[in-house]
Design a protein around this motif. Sequence first.
Motif, short mmCIF file in Angstrom:
data_model
loop_
_atom_site.label_atom_id
_atom_site.label_comp_id
_atom_site.label_asym_id
_atom_site.label_seq_id
_atom_site.Cartn_x
_atom_site.Cartn_y
_atom_site.Cartn_z
N ASP A 1 -39.07 -17.51 7.49
CA ASP A 1 -38.91 -17.80 6.46
C ASP A 1 -40.39 -19.78 7.01
OD1 ASP A 1 -36.60 -17.09 4.76
OD2 ASP A 1 -35.56 -18.03 5.88
N ARG B 1 -43.78 -11.61 -4.03
CA ARG B 1 -43.24 -13.29 -4.41
C ARG B 1 -42.21 -13.11 -5.51
NH1 ARG B 1 -44.17 -14.33 0.74
NH2 ARG B 1 -46.53 -13.35 1.10
N GLN C 1 -39.20 -11.94 -3.97
CA GLN C 1 -38.86 -13.10 -2.95
C GLN C 1 -37.49 -14.39 -3.07
OE1 GLN C 1 -41.73 -14.40 0.17
NE2 GLN C 1 -40.56 -15.43 0.82
N ILE C 2 -38.47 -14.73 -4.57
CA ILE C 2 -37.43 -15.87 -5.45
C ILE C 2 -36.27 -15.45 -5.73
CG2 ILE C 2 -37.72 -17.07 -7.48
CD1 ILE C 2 -40.78 -17.06 -7.24
N ASN D 1 -33.92 -14.12 -2.94
CA ASN D 1 -33.18 -15.38 -2.22
C ASN D 1 -31.53 -16.11 -3.50
OD1 ASN D 1 -34.95 -16.21 -0.20
ND2 ASN D 1 -36.48 -17.83 -0.86
N LEU D 2 -32.36 -16.41 -4.20
CA LEU D 2 -31.09 -16.39 -5.27
C LEU D 2 -30.27 -15.55 -5.54
CD1 LEU D 2 -33.31 -17.60 -8.61
CD2 LEU D 2 -32.36 -18.95 -6.19
N LEU E 1 -33.68 -21.94 -0.53
CA LEU E 1 -34.55 -22.55 -1.72
C LEU E 1 -35.33 -23.25 -1.87
CD1 LEU E 1 -30.43 -23.62 -2.94
CD2 LEU E 1 -32.55 -21.77 -3.93
N THR F 1 -38.15 -21.01 -1.96
CA THR F 1 -37.96 -20.84 -3.42
C THR F 1 -38.80 -21.65 -4.55
OG1 THR F 1 -35.88 -19.99 -2.77
CG2 THR F 1 -36.16 -19.97 -5.82
N ARG F 2 -38.13 -22.75 -4.32
CA ARG F 2 -39.14 -23.93 -5.25
C ARG F 2 -40.12 -24.35 -4.79
NH1 ARG F 2 -40.50 -29.01 -3.63
NH2 ARG F 2 -39.29 -29.29 -2.04
#
Length: 688
Positions: free
Chosen positions: A207, A268, A271-272, A275-276, A346, A349-350
């Motif tokens: 991370d 990617r 990955q987004i 994570n959610l 997050l 993610t953002r």
Amino acid sequence: MGVPRQRRRSLARKYTAFTVAVLLWSAAIQIGLRLGSGGAPFDWWELAVIAVGAPFLAALISRFTHRILAQPLARLEAGIARIRKGELEHVQVSPTGDEIEFLGEGFNAMVDALSESRRTVAEQQEHLETRIRERTEALEEATGRALAASKAKSEFLANISHELRTPMNGVLGMLDIVLDADLAPAQREQVETAKNCAHTLLALLNDLLDLSKIEAGRMALESIPFSIQEVVKGCVLAVSPKAAEKGLEIRTTVEGDVPATLLGDPLRVRQILMNLVSNAVKFTEEGSVEVRVSRGKQTANQIVLQVAVADTGPGIPADKLTTIFDEFTQADGTVSRRFGGTGLGLAITRRLVELHEGSIRAESEMSKGSTFLVDLVLGYVAPPAAPEPADAPALLDEPKRETPLGEKILVVEDNAVNLKVVNAVLVKFGFQVTNAHNGVEAIAALEKQDFALILMDIQMPVMDGLATARRIRTEERWRVIPIVAMTAHAMRGDRERCLEAGMDDYLAKPVSPARLIEAVRANLRRAAEAGAGAPPMTATPPLAVAPMSVPAIDVPAAEPPVSATPNPPIDTERAAHLMDGDEQLRTGLTLLFLQLAPERLVRLHAATLRGDTLALRTQALKLQSAAERIAATAIAERAASIADIAATQPANYAAAELAFLEADIAALDDYMRPEREAFEEAASLVWR
Ligand code: ADP
């Protein structure tokens, strides 16, 4: 103010009228008395003397009062009028020794005092302005240093995280080997615990690595075809054991109009989503998790992908709905104890969503659940167009049959629009594309994988195309990769500079898809032959065919050869990156820059006029670094070019560039007008 001059009656005239009246009155009394007392008979001669003598005497008195009273007063009045106009001058004072003289001297003393205080105010104002200027410069430099330090920190973190990950993998490998051996149950449990801890640590390092890579601007997104259905399926599969353990239902919907193939970086995007979805499963104790994917706005080669991840978990308090996207932030202090985690998921993610030019937000109702809504901008491969007309140019007929599929091309370009268009053209013709936004990212990408060809923009921040090409050519392993320059420069000598820097070919913007594909293919062919020792060609000859009949998208020039650049004077993307997305800081620094610009221009002009190349270079470099700090790319480049001139040529050779620089600064000033006006309005409210 006061009585208008024409309506005023002078003091002398009033005094004359009064004297005449008094004289006539006393004459009348005397005549009356004489008649009343029956004295001497009425004397016409005496009457005539009175009639003539009284006005004469009055005129004499008037003249006298005019000289001693009205004239000095008129001088004082004129002096007051001059003071009102701002002219602090003495009045003439006659040495009469009376109140009028004292009044005049008092007036002159007042003028002296006023002049003195005016001088003091002017001195203080000048002093204040100098201090403000010095402070502003210091503030600007300090901010620049702080930004550089923050960048250095991110770079350091990115490097150190990488160095930490390698030994962590070693630790995990060794623990696996130990676990394969015969162990006593207690020892096995201890080693299992150590392995779990090592896994947690590795996840945290990953991370941190991601976050620092994004912060340091070193996260390059790929642009390859992928299926969003597959990505969703993969994520759901990964969390399904955990969901099954909790008895959670997972539903997925990918709407029918979402294209089967999208262009982007599947790792990617995964990955987004991961994570959610993993958060939703982690925090939900009962109920369900739902993933919905739908299509948003769409253009010829772009699509907005809308992803919603909804759960029936505990919900997120309203005041935490935005802060949970900050680093190391958890909605509830007990979360890390109950569920683990660091509060980085997050935040990453953002950042990843922002790299995709998208947005993310959360909606939630306590005890009912939360929904995370994401918009991502992805490339899109349009379905094949209708068959080409019979007279279509031979070169581009059925291009895919000609092009070996899957050759990897690295496109190095800092302008997002150009990048997208070049990507779309290359992908359409069957190439795999990876993007880098500057030379440093390009070198990082080359370290990671092999490329068949590099398309290189010349004007880029951080490390420009020429420097990057030179750097690439120093490495034996990269010597054979063809590099094709794409440049907005249309000046003589640019082609030679590109070739000198080790590039193989040169494309002047705007580049049409036909020219782009032709150059890519020609250079790939040449590189294949180069194995047999063929020398690099100097440049692609102009294409002697009609314009292509596939969609004719011209790659817009990043900058035309003249100074009237249609690009915004600020590279907003880069500015946002430099200032961590802080809009206020960006505006503030840009306005500071503009405030200091006139003085900097004066210094540059003065150095040019004096022929002082050393001062010219120093000032130009200062201006360049100030412009780079606010991502005013055109200004920075212009200042750099002035510094270059000052290094090698007489100072007056910089005059033309200086004029262009002024135009660039004026353009920036114009561009910032709304912000400046808003700022001035706010400032006037504060001072009012
Ligand atoms: P982590 O999960 O490592 O704590 P994240 O950045 O992924 O970090 O999440 C930050 C915080 O946001 C979490 O600690 C949690 O409080 C809250 N959160 C995230 N997703 C959910 C969800 N689906 N339901 C409830 N809270 C959530």
